[in-house]
Design a protein around this motif. Structure first.
Motif, PDB file in Angstrom:
ATOM      1  N   ALA A  35      -2.676  -1.245  -4.028  1.00 45.73           N
ATOM      2  CA  ALA A  35      -1.509  -0.577  -3.427  1.00 45.73           C
ATOM      3  C   ALA A  35      -1.842   0.894  -3.147  1.00 45.73           C
ATOM      4  N   ARG A  36      -2.524   1.539  -4.082  1.00 46.90           N
ATOM      5  CA  ARG A  36      -2.891   2.953  -3.862  1.00 46.90           C
ATOM      6  C   ARG A  36      -3.879   3.073  -2.694  1.00 46.90           C
ATOM      7  N   ALA A  37      -4.782   2.093  -2.577  1.00 46.10           N
ATOM      8  CA  ALA A  37      -5.767   2.119  -1.478  1.00 46.10           C
ATOM      9  C   ALA A  37      -5.060   1.989  -0.125  1.00 46.10           C
ATOM     10  N   ILE A  38      -3.987   1.199  -0.091  1.00 51.62           N
ATOM     11  CA  ILE A  38      -3.229   1.047   1.161  1.00 51.62           C
ATOM     12  C   ILE A  38      -2.509   2.371   1.473  1.00 51.62           C
ATOM     13  N   LYS A  39      -1.910   2.941   0.440  1.00 54.43           N
ATOM     14  CA  LYS A  39      -1.125   4.173   0.636  1.00 54.43           C
ATOM     15  C   LYS A  39      -1.997   5.331   1.132  1.00 54.43           C
ATOM     16  N   ARG A  40      -3.218   5.408   0.610  1.00 55.02           N
ATOM     17  CA  ARG A  40      -4.081   6.532   1.016  1.00 55.02           C
ATOM     18  C   ARG A  40      -4.964   6.197   2.226  1.00 55.02           C
ATOM     19  N   LEU A  41      -4.694   5.015   2.854  1.00 61.83           N
ATOM     20  CA  LEU A  41      -5.394   4.602   4.077  1.00 61.83           C
ATOM     21  C   LEU A  41      -6.874   4.263   3.886  1.00 61.83           C
ATOM     22  N   SER A  42      -7.245   3.909   2.642  1.00 60.97           N
ATOM     23  CA  SER A  42      -8.584   3.342   2.447  1.00 60.97           C
ATOM     24  C   SER A  42      -8.610   1.978   3.123  1.00 60.97           C
ATOM     25  N   ILE A  43      -7.459   1.295   3.046  1.00 66.19           N
ATOM     26  CA  ILE A  43      -7.236   0.043   3.776  1.00 66.19           C
ATOM     27  C   ILE A  43      -6.092   0.351   4.732  1.00 66.19           C
ATOM     28  N   ARG A  44      -6.283   0.084   6.020  1.00 69.97           N
ATOM     29  CA  ARG A  44      -5.255   0.500   6.991  1.00 69.97           C
ATOM     30  C   ARG A  44      -5.285  -0.420   8.209  1.00 69.97           C
ATOM     31  N   GLY A  45      -4.331  -0.150   9.139  1.00 62.54           N
ATOM     32  CA  GLY A  45      -4.188  -1.035  10.309  1.00 62.54           C
ATOM     33  C   GLY A  45      -3.189  -2.117   9.926  1.00 62.54           C
ATOM     34  N   ALA A  46      -2.174  -2.323  10.791  1.00 60.08           N
ATOM     35  CA  ALA A  46      -1.049  -3.187  10.416  1.00 60.08           C
ATOM     36  C   ALA A  46      -1.471  -4.574   9.907  1.00 60.08           C
ATOM     37  N   ASN A  81       7.140  -5.487  -4.996  1.00 56.55           N
ATOM     38  CA  ASN A  81       7.833  -4.237  -4.672  1.00 56.55           C
ATOM     39  C   ASN A  81       6.876  -3.049  -4.585  1.00 56.55           C
ATOM     40  N   VAL A  82       5.886  -3.020  -5.492  1.00 57.32           N
ATOM     41  CA  VAL A  82       4.900  -1.924  -5.469  1.00 57.32           C
ATOM     42  C   VAL A  82       4.117  -1.970  -4.152  1.00 57.32           C
ATOM     43  N   LEU A  83       3.710  -3.176  -3.750  1.00 56.43           N
ATOM     44  CA  LEU A  83       2.927  -3.325  -2.513  1.00 56.43           C
ATOM     45  C   LEU A  83       3.785  -2.997  -1.286  1.00 56.43           C
ATOM     46  N   LEU A  84       5.039  -3.441  -1.324  1.00 58.69           N
ATOM     47  CA  LEU A  84       5.956  -3.230  -0.202  1.00 58.69           C
ATOM     48  C   LEU A  84       6.246  -1.745   0.025  1.00 58.69           C
ATOM     49  N   ALA A  85       6.235  -0.985  -1.069  1.00 61.01           N
ATOM     50  CA  ALA A  85       6.618   0.435  -0.971  1.00 61.01           C
ATOM     51  C   ALA A  85       5.482   1.312  -0.431  1.00 61.01           C
ATOM     52  N   THR A  86       4.305   0.721  -0.152  1.00 60.64           N
ATOM     53  CA  THR A  86       3.167   1.573   0.218  1.00 60.64           C
ATOM     54  C   THR A  86       3.325   2.223   1.586  1.00 60.64           C
ATOM     55  N   ARG A  87       3.695   1.417   2.600  1.00 63.03           N
ATOM     56  CA  ARG A  87       3.790   1.968   3.957  1.00 63.03           C
ATOM     57  C   ARG A  87       4.958   1.288   4.675  1.00 63.03           C
ATOM     58  N   PRO A  88       5.908   2.078   5.187  1.00 61.57           N
ATOM     59  CA  PRO A  88       7.148   1.461   5.696  1.00 61.57           C
ATOM     60  C   PRO A  88       7.133   0.959   7.134  1.00 61.57           C
ATOM     61  N   THR A  89       6.202   1.395   7.969  1.00 62.12           N
ATOM     62  CA  THR A  89       6.351   1.106   9.404  1.00 62.12           C
ATOM     63  C   THR A  89       5.753  -0.243   9.813  1.00 62.12           C
ATOM     64  N   ALA A  90       4.533  -0.537   9.355  1.00 60.82           N
ATOM     65  CA  ALA A  90       3.868  -1.782   9.783  1.00 60.82           C
ATOM     66  C   ALA A  90       4.614  -2.985   9.211  1.00 60.82           C
ATOM     67  N   VAL A  91       5.211  -3.792  10.107  1.00 61.11           N
ATOM     68  CA  VAL A  91       6.035  -4.911   9.640  1.00 61.11           C
ATOM     69  C   VAL A  91       5.160  -6.052   9.109  1.00 61.11           C
ATOM     70  N   ASN A  92       3.867  -6.035   9.440  1.00 57.27           N
ATOM     71  CA  ASN A  92       2.954  -7.078   8.927  1.00 57.27           C
ATOM     72  C   ASN A  92       2.944  -7.094   7.407  1.00 57.27           C
ATOM     73  N   LEU A  93       3.232  -5.934   6.797  1.00 56.75           N
ATOM     74  CA  LEU A  93       3.247  -5.854   5.334  1.00 56.75           C
ATOM     75  C   LEU A  93       4.372  -6.728   4.774  1.00 56.75           C
ATOM     76  N   SER A  94       5.605  -6.516   5.244  1.00 54.65           N
ATOM     77  CA  SER A  94       6.709  -7.317   4.701  1.00 54.65           C
ATOM     78  C   SER A  94       6.609  -8.767   5.176  1.00 54.65           C
ATOM     79  N   TRP A  95       6.044  -8.966   6.358  1.00 50.37           N
ATOM     80  CA  TRP A  95       5.850 -10.332   6.876  1.00 50.37           C
ATOM     81  C   TRP A  95       4.932 -11.125   5.931  1.00 50.37           C
ATOM     82  N   ALA A  96       3.815 -10.513   5.531  1.00 49.96           N
ATOM     83  CA  ALA A  96       2.862 -11.209   4.641  1.00 49.96           C
ATOM     84  C   ALA A  96       3.477 -11.382   3.250  1.00 49.96           C
TER      85      ALA A  96
END
Ligand code: MRU
Length: 356
Positions: A35-46, A81-96
């Motif tokens: 989750a931290r890696a997603i938040k800091r954009l180590s892993i990124r792209g919707a 919830n922790v994973l969902l809270a990382t980045r709000p715009t990319a809907v692929n996150l909540s979709w997955a």
């Protein structure tokens, strides 16, 4: 090169913040590290964010000790919830995460071991399906381009952002393989330079001829007649066809309209959010001021200056020539096109459920 990989019960990911200087891979069995890696954009792209989050749920399930029903569901709910809270715009996150949630609910009566296996299977399916969607988007998009195309793109939408060859960048590399593409222009994509750091790196590795631009050069290049099409990705597409994507996309769309250049958005249908009516309803992530006041850790603005740093902007649907998905190329009126797509998806989901 795999930006995210499921390996022996762990997630191995490429830390994209280090590119292009260093290719550093990190392995973790902890969903909070992910989750931290997603938040800091180590892993990124919707799409890749969605894939990584799905694996995060598997990690959480694997770390549960004891198997009382309450313990399992409260641990997994917390992880989601922790994973969902990382980045709000990319809907692929909540979709997955919705798909993983459905898998949890449907396995309620089963043992924790069965649940773990089912979650791993679902996360792997999300990953593999994304790779297949990239191929299909690329095939459809490459067919649209004229011979000798000179394409401008923004941000990074390639292998580093997806489970496969990419969306907008997948189209570009496929068109190059088909000898249809003459040149690619890459917007550097301030503030975090995904174009300069990541897209330029990917295109060099694929041998595609490309030129890097500062974001503000795009208009001049269009005025000189050097661009035949603009292709970008998306983080969320509203029901009316408005598109949230990396900040700067809207400016490019206006410029393309002014110069009569086709402006395409390429995205899997998992990026379409039929429940969000229009672009102004899409939550836009705000990033910290240091991403604007520093480059590579070096300060470029006076300390204490006020900063406005939205990660994304919204391009109104009337500026978009077509939305290239794996199922079809959507054209205006987008409200009707998205509704028809949503209906046909619900229909095929029902068919799958019956077949299962
Ligand atoms: O902040 P980022 O780097 O995650 O933003 C990425 C983008 O805006 C991409 O264009 C989008 O996610 C599509 S990636 C196929």
């Amino acid at each position: 090169m795999k930006p995210v990989e499921w390996k022996n019960g762990k997630v191995r990911f490429l830390d994209q913040t280090k590119l292009p200087i260093e290719e550093r891979y990190v392995e973790t069995d902890d969903e909070e590290v992910l989750a931290r890696a997603i938040k800091r954009l180590s892993i990124r792209g919707a799409p890749l964010i969605g894939i990584a989050a799905a694996y995060g749920v598997v990690l959480a399930a694997n770390r549960i000790s004891g198997s009382s029903e309450d313990n399992v569901s409260s641990r997994l709910e917390r992880a989601v919830n922790v994973l969902l809270a990382t980045r709000p715009t990319a809907v692929n996150l909540s979709w997955a995460l919705d798909r993983m949630g459905r898998c949890i609910r449907e396995s309620k009566e089963k043992s924790i071991d069965v649940l773990r296996k089912r979650l791993e299977k679902e996360a792997t399916a999300i990953h593999e399906e994304d790779a297949a969607m990239c191929e299909e988007i690329s095939r459809r998009g490459a067919a649209l381009l004229p011979n000798g195309a000179a394409v401008l793109t923004h941000c990074n939408t390639g292998m580093l952002a997806t489970g496969g060859r990419g969306t907008a960048l997948g189209i570009i590399t496929m068109a190059w393989e088909q000898s249809k593409l003459k040149h690619v222009y890459i917007n550097e994509t301030r503030p975090l330079l995904q174009g300069a750091r990541l897209t330029a790196w990917e295109l060099q590795r694929s041998g595609v001829p490309s030129t890097l631009l500062t974001d503000s050069t795009a208009g001049f290049l269009m005025q000189r007649g050097a661009i035949s099409s603009v292709i970008v990705g998306a983080d969320r597409i509203a029901a009316n066809g408005d598109v949230a994507n990396k900040v700067g996309t809207y400016t490019l769309a206006i410029l393309a309209k002014h110069h009569g250049i086709p402006f395409y958005v390429a995205a899997p249908t998992s990026t379409i959010d039929a429940h969000t009516p229009r672009g102004s309803d899409i939550p836009i992530e705000q990033r910290g001021p240091e991403e604007v006041t520093t480059i590579g850790g070096i300060r470029i603005a006076p300390e204490g200056v006020h900063v406005y740093a939205p990660a994304f902007d919204v391009t109104p649907h009337e500026l978009i020539t077509g939305i290239i998905t794996e199922r079809e190329i959507l054209i205006p009126p987008y409200l009707d096109a998205v509704r028809a797509l949503d209906r046909s998806q619900m229909h095929s989901a029902k068919l799958h459920a019956v077949e299962d």
